[in-house]
Design a protein around this motif. Structure first.
Motif, short mmCIF file in Angstrom:
data_model
loop_
_atom_site.label_atom_id
_atom_site.label_comp_id
_atom_site.label_asym_id
_atom_site.label_seq_id
_atom_site.Cartn_x
_atom_site.Cartn_y
_atom_site.Cartn_z
N THR A 171 0.82 -1.21 0.00
CA THR A 171 0.00 0.00 0.00
C THR A 171 0.86 1.26 0.00
N LYS A 172 0.34 2.32 -0.58
CA LYS A 172 1.03 3.60 -0.53
C LYS A 172 0.15 4.65 0.16
N TYR A 173 -0.83 4.17 0.91
CA TYR A 173 -1.77 5.08 1.56
C TYR A 173 -1.11 6.08 2.49
N TYR A 174 0.03 5.67 3.06
CA TYR A 174 0.60 6.46 4.14
C TYR A 174 1.61 7.48 3.63
N MET A 175 1.77 7.55 2.31
CA MET A 175 2.79 8.41 1.72
C MET A 175 2.38 9.88 1.78
N ALA A 176 3.31 10.72 2.23
CA ALA A 176 3.02 12.16 2.37
C ALA A 176 2.94 12.81 0.98
N PRO A 177 2.16 13.90 0.88
CA PRO A 177 1.97 14.55 -0.43
C PRO A 177 3.29 14.95 -1.10
N GLU A 178 4.25 15.44 -0.30
CA GLU A 178 5.51 15.88 -0.92
C GLU A 178 6.27 14.70 -1.53
N ARG A 179 6.10 13.51 -0.95
CA ARG A 179 6.76 12.33 -1.48
C ARG A 179 6.16 11.95 -2.83
N ILE A 180 4.84 12.07 -2.89
CA ILE A 180 4.15 11.76 -4.15
C ILE A 180 4.62 12.71 -5.24
N GLN A 181 4.93 13.95 -4.82
CA GLN A 181 5.38 14.96 -5.79
C GLN A 181 6.89 14.92 -6.00
N PRO A 184 12.32 14.62 -1.51
CA PRO A 184 12.96 13.56 -0.72
C PRO A 184 12.24 13.36 0.61
N TYR A 185 12.48 12.21 1.22
CA TYR A 185 11.93 11.93 2.54
C TYR A 185 12.52 12.86 3.57
N SER A 186 11.70 13.24 4.54
CA SER A 186 12.23 14.01 5.67
C SER A 186 11.50 13.46 6.90
N VAL A 187 11.95 13.89 8.07
CA VAL A 187 11.29 13.40 9.28
C VAL A 187 9.83 13.88 9.29
N GLN A 188 9.55 15.00 8.62
CA GLN A 188 8.16 15.49 8.51
C GLN A 188 7.26 14.50 7.76
N PHE A 224 -5.60 12.17 -4.98
CA PHE A 224 -6.48 12.59 -3.88
C PHE A 224 -5.65 13.13 -2.72
N ILE A 225 -4.58 12.41 -2.37
CA ILE A 225 -3.74 12.82 -1.23
C ILE A 225 -3.16 14.21 -1.49
N VAL A 226 -2.77 14.47 -2.72
CA VAL A 226 -2.13 15.75 -3.04
C VAL A 226 -3.16 16.88 -3.11
N HIS A 227 -4.33 16.61 -3.72
CA HIS A 227 -5.23 17.72 -4.06
C HIS A 227 -6.50 17.85 -3.23
N GLN A 228 -6.93 16.78 -2.54
CA GLN A 228 -8.20 16.87 -1.83
C GLN A 228 -7.97 17.16 -0.34
N PRO A 229 -9.03 17.59 0.36
CA PRO A 229 -8.88 17.86 1.80
C PRO A 229 -8.35 16.63 2.54
N VAL A 230 -7.57 16.88 3.58
CA VAL A 230 -6.98 15.77 4.33
C VAL A 230 -8.05 15.07 5.16
N LYS A 252 -0.44 19.74 4.89
CA LYS A 252 0.04 19.28 3.56
C LYS A 252 1.43 19.78 3.21
N ASP A 253 1.70 21.06 3.56
CA ASP A 253 3.00 21.62 3.20
C ASP A 253 4.06 21.16 4.21
N PRO A 254 5.04 20.36 3.78
CA PRO A 254 6.01 19.82 4.75
C PRO A 254 6.82 20.92 5.45
N ARG A 255 6.91 22.11 4.84
CA ARG A 255 7.67 23.19 5.49
C ARG A 255 6.92 23.73 6.70
N SER A 256 5.59 23.57 6.71
CA SER A 256 4.82 24.03 7.88
C SER A 256 4.48 22.90 8.84
N ARG A 257 4.82 21.66 8.47
CA ARG A 257 4.49 20.50 9.32
C ARG A 257 5.60 20.31 10.34
#
Ligand code: ATP
Ligand code: MG
Length: 290
Positions: A171-181, A184-188, A224-230, A252-257
């Motif tokens: 499954t890739k359900y748990y992947m953060a939006p920035e990863r889909i885009q 790179p991976y970050s602790v966020q 959906f993960i990238v564009h729809q409400p969380v 959604k934005d890893p810089r604010s997470r």
């Protein structure tokens, strides 16, 4: 401790994932009970050696929030890589919430808090060693009979990640939006996955795909993960602090997470700070242990 394939006796099968099988085993020379994860190995001996070298890093991990590691070796005539780790008697959070569901119950907020706190502390520890987990989800969070909550399946071997990626069907359900885009991976990114994990454990079913759209293709789901409400935590019996913790994880934005250190300062964690939560009695009840 030097582990050899012939020193192990298979006991029960504990589970099966996309990458391999996990068995409860006894290490005869020491009498220790362990969990042995067997992963089909790349046939190239140079790649195998590289994976073993990278996994040896796990020996240096020493935290109450990370599953302890005993060693790794080539097994089954060099066709599998065997990773030996601490056996966690109560299984994974996935096993536990499914059991709760079968019993007609839900996992309460004090347990969710201890899970959130333990995962964040585990991630802080890993971050101090420059490691990102990369696969936070209920099946990779284990519980011991004492009620300790620990992370397993750390993404420490780039070569293993590569070789699994070639056959990966999970499954890739748990992947953060920035990863889909493609970032790179970050602790966020691990914090995003924690948010989805808390929703799943509290609602007894995965947060994604969204309940109204169970048949999304993988492409539609990632879109959906990238564009729809969380997803949000909606249960009535959950505090606003807990709901807010989840929504901060799902920024959604890893810089604010926030990262794990800052998540530990969140009012949800603070709120339960001085409350004793007896996870060992809870786990006994869940599994009907006497
Ligand atoms: P995926 O392959 O998609 O990541 P997964 O995490 O469920 O899924 P595995 O990592 O192979 O797959 O684990 C399978 C199951 O084995 C887990 O869900 C858990 O129930 C059990 N398990 C894994 N490690 C341990 C352990 N150290 N102690 C006890 N049970 C374990
Ligand atoms: Mg796993």
């Amino acid at each position: 401790m030097d582990l050899k394939p012939e020193d192990f006796q298979n006991l029960d099968k504990l589970g099966e994932g996309a990458a391999g099988t996990v068995r409860k085993v006894m290490h005869r020379p020491s009498g220790l009970i362990m969990a042995k994860k067997s992963i089909t190995a790349d046939p190239d001996p140079a790649i195998q050696r590289q994976i073993l070298r990278e996994l040896a890093f796990l020996k240096t991990c020493n935290s109450p929030h990370i599953v302890s590691f005993f060693g790794v070796f080539l097994d089954d005539g060099d066709t599998t890589i065997a990773i030996c780790m601490e056996y966690c008697e109560a299984g994974s959070l996935e096993d536990i919430y499914k059991r709760a569901r079968d019993l007609g119950g839900v996992i309460g907020e004090p347990v969710l808090e201890r899970v959130a706190e333990s995962v964040c502390k585990g991630l802080v520890y890993l971050h101090s060693k420059h490691v990102i987990h990369r696969d936070i989800k209920p099946s990779n969070i284990l519980v011991t009979k004492k009620g300790e909550v620990k992370l397993c399946d750390l993404g420490v071997s780039g070569e293993l990640i590569n070789s699994l990626a070639q056959t990966f069907t999970g499954t890739k359900y748990y992947m953060a939006p920035e990863r889909i885009q493609g970032a790179p991976y970050s602790v966020q990114s691990d914090i995003w996955s924690l948010g989805l994990t808390i929703i799943e454990v509290s609602q007894n079913r995965p947060a994604l795909p969204p309940p109204g759209q169970p048949h999304l293709s993988i492409f539609e789901l990632l879109d959906f993960i990238v564009h729809q409400p969380v997803p949000t935590l909606t249960s009535e019996h959950i505090s606003k602090e807990c709901k807010n913790f989840v929504s901060v994880c799902l920024t959604k934005d890893p810089r604010s997470r926030p990262g794990p250190q800052r998540m530990l300062q969140h009012p949800f964690i603070r709120m339960w700070e001085n409350v004793e939560i007896d996870l060992s009695s809870w786990i006994k009840e869940v599994w009907n242990w006497t």
